[in-house]
Structures are given as structure tokens and as C-alpha cells.
Design a protein around this motif. Structure first.
Motif, PDB file in Angstrom:
ATOM      1  N   VAL A 126      10.273   5.407  -8.480  1.00 11.71           N
ATOM      2  CA  VAL A 126       9.966   6.836  -8.563  1.00 11.71           C
ATOM      3  C   VAL A 126       8.711   7.097  -7.747  1.00 11.71           C
ATOM      4  O   VAL A 126       7.697   6.404  -7.926  1.00 11.71           O
ATOM      5  CB  VAL A 126       9.739   7.301 -10.016  1.00 11.71           C
ATOM      6  CG1 VAL A 126       9.386   8.789 -10.049  1.00 11.71           C
ATOM      7  CG2 VAL A 126      10.968   7.027 -10.873  1.00 11.71           C
ATOM      8  N   THR A 127       8.762   8.062  -6.840  1.00  9.97           N
ATOM      9  CA  THR A 127       7.568   8.503  -6.107  1.00  9.97           C
ATOM     10  C   THR A 127       7.391   9.999  -6.341  1.00  9.97           C
ATOM     11  O   THR A 127       8.359  10.759  -6.305  1.00  9.97           O
ATOM     12  CB  THR A 127       7.687   8.227  -4.592  1.00  9.97           C
ATOM     13  OG1 THR A 127       8.839   8.900  -4.079  1.00  9.97           O
ATOM     14  CG2 THR A 127       7.805   6.740  -4.322  1.00  9.97           C
ATOM     15  N   ALA A 148       3.439   6.539  -8.061  1.00  9.29           N
ATOM     16  CA  ALA A 148       4.617   5.716  -7.754  1.00  9.29           C
ATOM     17  C   ALA A 148       4.766   4.636  -8.811  1.00  9.29           C
ATOM     18  O   ALA A 148       3.766   4.157  -9.387  1.00  9.29           O
ATOM     19  CB  ALA A 148       4.501   5.091  -6.370  1.00  9.29           C
ATOM     20  N   ILE A 149       6.010   4.228  -9.034  1.00 12.27           N
ATOM     21  CA  ILE A 149       6.286   3.176 -10.001  1.00 12.27           C
ATOM     22  C   ILE A 149       7.538   2.420  -9.581  1.00 12.27           C
ATOM     23  O   ILE A 149       8.481   2.997  -9.015  1.00 12.27           O
ATOM     24  CB  ILE A 149       6.453   3.752 -11.431  1.00 12.27           C
ATOM     25  CG1 ILE A 149       6.519   2.632 -12.477  1.00 12.27           C
ATOM     26  CG2 ILE A 149       7.680   4.644 -11.528  1.00 12.27           C
ATOM     27  CD1 ILE A 149       6.450   3.138 -13.911  1.00 12.27           C
ATOM     28  N   LEU A 150       7.541   1.123  -9.878  1.00 15.57           N
ATOM     29  CA  LEU A 150       8.701   0.250  -9.675  1.00 15.57           C
ATOM     30  C   LEU A 150       8.967  -0.456 -10.991  1.00 15.57           C
ATOM     31  O   LEU A 150       8.065  -1.078 -11.558  1.00 15.57           O
ATOM     32  CB  LEU A 150       8.408  -0.782  -8.580  1.00 15.57           C
ATOM     33  CG  LEU A 150       9.413  -1.938  -8.429  1.00 15.57           C
ATOM     34  CD1 LEU A 150      10.754  -1.436  -7.899  1.00 15.57           C
ATOM     35  CD2 LEU A 150       8.853  -3.031  -7.509  1.00 15.57           C
ATOM     36  N   ILE A 151      10.205  -0.347 -11.498  1.00 13.71           N
ATOM     37  CA  ILE A 151      10.543  -1.006 -12.760  1.00 13.71           C
ATOM     38  C   ILE A 151      11.838  -1.798 -12.625  1.00 13.71           C
ATOM     39  O   ILE A 151      12.664  -1.535 -11.746  1.00 13.71           O
ATOM     40  CB  ILE A 151      10.676  -0.009 -13.929  1.00 13.71           C
ATOM     41  CG1 ILE A 151      11.921   0.878 -13.758  1.00 13.71           C
ATOM     42  CG2 ILE A 151       9.420   0.826 -14.099  1.00 13.71           C
ATOM     43  CD1 ILE A 151      12.281   1.669 -15.016  1.00 13.71           C
ATOM     44  N   ILE A 174       0.693   6.189 -12.686  1.00 17.76           N
ATOM     45  CA  ILE A 174       2.005   6.411 -13.321  1.00 17.76           C
ATOM     46  C   ILE A 174       1.935   7.347 -14.529  1.00 17.76           C
ATOM     47  O   ILE A 174       2.972   7.836 -14.977  1.00 17.76           O
ATOM     48  CB  ILE A 174       2.670   5.085 -13.717  1.00 17.76           C
ATOM     49  CG1 ILE A 174       1.835   4.326 -14.760  1.00 17.76           C
ATOM     50  CG2 ILE A 174       2.925   4.226 -12.493  1.00 17.76           C
ATOM     51  CD1 ILE A 174       2.541   3.108 -15.329  1.00 17.76           C
ATOM     52  N   HIS A 175       0.747   7.594 -15.047  1.00 20.93           N
ATOM     53  CA  HIS A 175       0.616   8.508 -16.189  1.00 20.93           C
ATOM     54  C   HIS A 175      -0.047   9.834 -15.805  1.00 20.93           C
ATOM     55  O   HIS A 175      -0.420  10.623 -16.681  1.00 20.93           O
ATOM     56  CB  HIS A 175      -0.157   7.827 -17.317  1.00 20.93           C
ATOM     57  CG  HIS A 175       0.499   6.581 -17.835  1.00 20.93           C
ATOM     58  ND1 HIS A 175       1.748   6.593 -18.436  1.00 20.93           N
ATOM     59  CD2 HIS A 175       0.093   5.281 -17.810  1.00 20.93           C
ATOM     60  CE1 HIS A 175       2.073   5.360 -18.778  1.00 20.93           C
ATOM     61  NE2 HIS A 175       1.094   4.549 -18.414  1.00 20.93           N
ATOM     62  N   LYS A 176      -0.183  10.072 -14.528  1.00 16.63           N
ATOM     63  CA  LYS A 176      -0.763  11.323 -14.056  1.00 16.63           C
ATOM     64  C   LYS A 176       0.284  12.432 -14.089  1.00 16.63           C
ATOM     65  O   LYS A 176       1.414  12.259 -13.623  1.00 16.63           O
ATOM     66  CB  LYS A 176      -1.278  11.152 -12.616  1.00 16.63           C
ATOM     67  CG  LYS A 176      -1.949  12.381 -12.040  1.00 16.63           C
ATOM     68  CD  LYS A 176      -2.471  12.108 -10.637  1.00 16.63           C
ATOM     69  CE  LYS A 176      -3.145  13.334 -10.031  1.00 16.63           C
ATOM     70  NZ  LYS A 176      -3.659  13.068  -8.656  1.00 16.63           N
ATOM     71  N   ARG A 177      -0.099  13.597 -14.622  1.00 12.55           N
ATOM     72  CA  ARG A 177       0.858  14.703 -14.715  1.00 12.55           C
ATOM     73  C   ARG A 177       1.198  15.234 -13.319  1.00 12.55           C
ATOM     74  O   ARG A 177       0.307  15.505 -12.518  1.00 12.55           O
ATOM     75  CB  ARG A 177       0.288  15.825 -15.583  1.00 12.55           C
ATOM     76  CG  ARG A 177       1.244  16.992 -15.763  1.00 12.55           C
ATOM     77  CD  ARG A 177       0.617  18.118 -16.572  1.00 12.55           C
ATOM     78  NE  ARG A 177       0.398  17.725 -17.961  1.00 12.55           N
ATOM     79  CZ  ARG A 177      -0.009  18.578 -18.904  1.00 12.55           C
ATOM     80  NH1 ARG A 177      -0.258  19.848 -18.590  1.00 12.55           N
ATOM     81  NH2 ARG A 177      -0.192  18.158 -20.141  1.00 12.55           N
ATOM     82  N   ILE A 195       0.866  -1.189   0.000  1.00  6.72           N
ATOM     83  CA  ILE A 195       0.000   0.000   0.000  1.00  6.72           C
ATOM     84  C   ILE A 195       0.899   1.234   0.000  1.00  6.72           C
ATOM     85  O   ILE A 195       1.765   1.388   0.871  1.00  6.72           O
ATOM     86  CB  ILE A 195      -0.917   0.001   1.228  1.00  6.72           C
ATOM     87  CG1 ILE A 195      -1.844  -1.211   1.179  1.00  6.72           C
ATOM     88  CG2 ILE A 195      -1.729   1.297   1.296  1.00  6.72           C
ATOM     89  CD1 ILE A 195      -2.694  -1.369   2.420  1.00  6.72           C
ATOM     90  N   ILE A 196       0.710   2.095  -0.986  1.00  7.03           N
ATOM     91  CA  ILE A 196       1.597   3.238  -1.199  1.00  7.03           C
ATOM     92  C   ILE A 196       0.863   4.537  -0.879  1.00  7.03           C
ATOM     93  O   ILE A 196      -0.282   4.746  -1.297  1.00  7.03           O
ATOM     94  CB  ILE A 196       2.109   3.247  -2.659  1.00  7.03           C
ATOM     95  CG1 ILE A 196       2.910   1.978  -2.935  1.00  7.03           C
ATOM     96  CG2 ILE A 196       2.945   4.480  -2.933  1.00  7.03           C
ATOM     97  CD1 ILE A 196       4.094   1.749  -2.016  1.00  7.03           C
TER      98      ILE A 196
END
Length: 460
Positions: A266-267, A44-47, A60-63, A38-39
Motif C-alpha cells: 500500500v502506498t 507505505a507498507i509491505l505485508i 504506516i499509522h499516519k492519517r 528508499i521509498i
């Protein structure tokens, strides 16, 4: 003509192409695993740093406004276009155009340092005046450099990003997304120079032409700098970049590596402690629930492809050739998943035309897991095949030609003789049949004559 075996191979290749192409209709945003964290951060994204596969996502696609993680893009362009030993001279605009009270290391107008020193000052201490000076060094002005940043971002695939400055101080037209920022962070990590600088905990800029004292720098990322933030250090963190403005809130990019697995988090738009907690949880999730698996071995053939030569505008088949992956391919998949669940989609011509050289590019192969492309490799030929040469009539051996002619005449004679013999045999059979018929008629006649003679005698 080519053999049944060759036809079978060709049909197999076509079937493989049809099956794999029809197997993927859409590509969702991530690879799924169990027990997602839960973030708290708004985005946020993890790659996976190696393949770019998305392991976790939230908005992840929100400006969003990036704040100082913008400086990763600035560093990328500096590494790609600059020389680390070049001298940078700070202009009036570079020093005085930044907001009062924003991050800096006290550079003065006319002061000079190397690009190497400047990159450390920008990435470790988030110095905004240093970002401006790097921009002017690379492109001559902050405005041109900002255009360069946006263009390069779109080359990487960050299509929802727009930069108007090299440092990330707030501007309504300066924005990105978590996904775009992850792409930029991954691209920068490909450069050893960037890895070295982002992974430096402390650094000293020596005295300059205007300042007699050295400048001592310390990395501000709490999961990385173990000496400064012992209680926050994350085992395996290899660097990152912090950011903050009132409008952006706290932003963070983090790199971590364990057991050959490299992850990027990335957060965006978070609280200070929340972004570190989120990052820690996402890294734990990645390391605990995914494993690195080798999907392709470059020594094993992927598929066989028919080979043709074009002779006098006609195809002449020369069998087939095996193609291989240009390199081994490994990727992250959820633990416990069999690698056979990964679909291999081949994009290659139905046949290859000679001449073919060994290691020639033949096509590509997409690797697909849960309807998502997790990687692509080039396919190369495993051997060389020369082009068939057309046979010229002037080069035909006369002896062979005469021999062929003699054979032709001999065949004609044999056919004529055979025909005569067959006709004679048939004629002989016909004669025999006629004579046999005559004899039978004679016997019947004699029998009737004898019977009549006997009756005549009896009457008498």
C-alpha cells in the motif's frame, strides 16, 4: 498418587509456560531484514498476505486520504453480503451525487446490471456511480453503508479509519492509514470472488435495459494489466486498485505472488510514477530478502498437558495428553535466519479436565520473531480420554469384601502370635542370662572356699 515421570511432565509444561510468557515484553512494528529500499511515497507498507506480518513500513499509522482504494472496502462488503447474480437498479442519487468529471462508466438513472457487473465496473474502472449503487443495494442508503464500512473496518483491526462514502471522493472525515488499508486489502483477498474480479484485466458489461451497447472495461493498474501497460507490467502481480484526488494525491494497493509467497503493498500520498516505482521496489525487496518457512507441522506434538478427573470434589490424575497444532504454519522470515529463532508462546491451561474429545480445542500458540507476533494457531488434543467413574459402596463385590475382612483378622492373629513368640523368646533369653549369672557366682564362691580350706590346712 501419580508417578515421578508424570510429575516431571507437569513441571516441564509449567516451565515452558513460564519461559515463553516472560520472553515477550513488547511488539515492534515489523520484521527486519537487510537493504531496505528508499521509498518516495509519504506512507507505505509491505505485508505478508498470509500472516499479515509487516515486512516494511513508512509512516504506516499516519492519517491519510485513501481516494479510490476505498472501493476495496466497498467490494469486501458486497462480496460478504450480496449475491453476484442480483440485479442492481441505479437511483438518481447514485448517478448524480458524484463530482463532475470524476471516474464513471456512464450509468443512467433506472439502469440495471448485476452485482457481478457492478463490481467489475467499480474495481477495474473505479466507477463512482457504481460504488453508490452497490452501497444502496447492500444497506439501502449511502450513509448507512458508510457506517457499515467503518464498523467492518474496526472488526478487521483498522481502528484509525473512518469512511463517509463508498467511493473515496474527498471528504475531511474520510480517512485511513497505510496499515489499516493493508488489513482491509488482506481481508478482501480471502474471498475467491474478490480475487477473481481484481485479477481480471478486461471485462464486458453486456447491453442493459437502457443502453444497447456493451461497456468495455480495462484494468487501470499499470503493474497488472500487461496488455495495456506492457512496459510497466510486474511479473507476479495479481491485481490491485488505484486512487487519486487532489487532496489525497495518488494512492495504490497492489497484490503480487511468486513461488507461493503473496505480498501486499500500500502506498499513500504519492506521485503517479513514484507510487509504481515504490511498489515495484517493495515487492522486489519482499521476494528477494524473505523466504517461506514451515514452523509448525500439525503431525508433531507441541506439548503434553496433565489430565484430571474430578471425583467427589477431588482431583484424580489420569496421566497426560499431547496437543497438536490444528494446521501447519508457514511464514515469511528473512533469508538465512534459522527457524529455531522463532519463539513459540503457548497459552493453555496447566491441566485439562475429562472428558476430553479428540481434536478438542485446548489453547493457542503464538509464534514470535524479533519480538513480534507473526502468527497464531489453535492447539487441539490428539486423543480422547473418558472421565473416571466414582466407585459406589453398593457395587462392591461381597466376596472381595469378605476376603478383605478375613485378611484383616488373619493379620491380627499373626500380630498376636508374633508378639507372644517374641515375648517368650525374650523371657527365655532372660532366664538363660539369670542362670548363667548364678553359675558364675557359684564358681567364684567355690573357688574362695577351696582357697580358704587350703590355707587352714597349711596353718595347721
Amino acid at each position: 498418587m501419580y508417578s515421578t515421570r508424570f510429575l516431571g511432565r507437569k513441571i516441564s509444561v509449567l516451565l515452558i509456560l513460564i519461559l515463553v510468557v516472560s520472553s515477550v515484553n513488547f511488539i515492534p512494528s515489523k520484521i527486519f531484514a537487510q537493504n531496505e529500499p528508499i521509498i518516495q511515497s509519504d506512507s507505505a507498507i509491505l505485508i505478508d498476505a498470509k500472516t499479515g506480518a509487516v515486512l516494511y513500513e513508512k509512516n504506516i499509522h499516519k492519517r491519510q486520504f485513501p481516494a479510490s482504494i476505498t472501493k476495496i472496502m466497498t467490494a469486501l462488503l458486497a462480496v460478504e453480503n450480496g449475491n453476484l447474480d442480483d440485479i442492481i437498479t441505479f437511483s438518481y442519487e447514485a448517478v448524480h451525487s458524484i463530482e463532475y468529471g470524476s471516474s464513471h462508466i456512464g450509468m443512467r438513472e433506472g439502469e440495471q446490471i448485476t452485482l457481478r457487473d457492478a463490481l467489475h465496473g467499480m474495481l477495474l474502472m473505479s466507477a463512482n456511480e457504481v460504488s453508490n449503487a452497490i452501497a444502496e443495494y447492500i444497506d439501502g442508503s449511502i450513509e448507512k453503508f458508510a457506517e457499515h464500512m467503518t464498523d467492518r473496518a474496526k472488526e478487521i483491526g483498522a481502528y484509525h479509519t473512518n469512511f463517509v462514502n463508498p467511493h473515496g471522493l474527498h471528504n475531511e472525515n474520510h480517512y485511513t492509514t497505510a496499515y489499516d488499508m493493508a488489513l482491509i486489502a488482506r481481508e478482501a483477498l480471502k474471498y475467491d470472488t474478490f480475487r477473481e474480479i481484481i485479477g481480471t484485466a478486461t471485462y464486458i458489461i453486456p447491453p442493459t435495459n437502457l443502453v444497447d451497447e456493451p461497456r468495455y472495461l480495462s484494468h487501470q493498474h499499470r503493474l497488472f494489466n500487461q496488455k495495456a501497460y506492457a512496459n510497466s507490467y510486474y511479473e507476479g502481480c495479481i491485481g490491485g486498485k488505484t486512487g487519486f484526488t487532489n487532496e489525497a494525491s495518488h494512492t495504490l494497493v497492489t497484490y503480487a505472488e511468486r513461488n507461493g509467497i503473496e505480498l501486499i503493498v500500500v502506498t499513500l500520498k504519492s506521485e503517479k510514477q513514484a507510487m509504481y516505482d515504490d511498489t515495484r521496489n517493495l515487492l522486489d525487496y519482499g521476494f528477494d530478502h524473505f523466504e517461506m518457512v514451515t514452523i509448525l507441522n500439525k503431525k508433531s506434538p507441541v506439548v503434553s498437558v496433565p489430565v484430571v478427573s474430578i471425583i467427589n470434589d477431588k482431583k484424580e490424575y489420569q496421566g497426560s495428553i499431547e496437543v497438536y497444532a490444528e494446521e501447519d504454519f508457514t511464514c515469511l522470515i528473512p533469508k538465512g535466519i534459522q527457524k529455531d529463532n522463532i519463539i513459540k508462546r503457548v497459552s493453555i491451561p496447566s491441566e485439562l479436565q475429562t472428558p476430553i474429545h479428540k481434536n478438542q480445542l485446548a489453547g493457542t500458540l503464538d509464534l514470535i520473531f524479533q519480538n513480534k507476533i507473526i502468527g497464531q494457531v489453535n492447539l487441539i488434543t490428539g486423543d480422547s480420554i473418558e472421565m473416571l467413574q466414582p466407585v459406589s459402596s453398593s457395587n462392591v463385590d461381597k466376596t472381595t469384601y469378605n476376603f478383605e475382612n478375613q485378611n484383616k483378622y488373619l493379620r491380627i492373629v499373626i500380630m498376636i502370635v508374633s508378639t507372644i513368640v517374641i515375648l517368650l523368646v525374650l523371657f527365655g533369653i532372660l532366664i538363660i542370662m539369670i542362670n548363667s549369672s548364678k553359675r558364675k557366682k557359684r564358681r567364684r564362691y567355690m573357688s574362695r572356699s577351696k582357697l580358704k580350706f587350703t590355707k587352714d590346712i597349711q596353718k595347721r
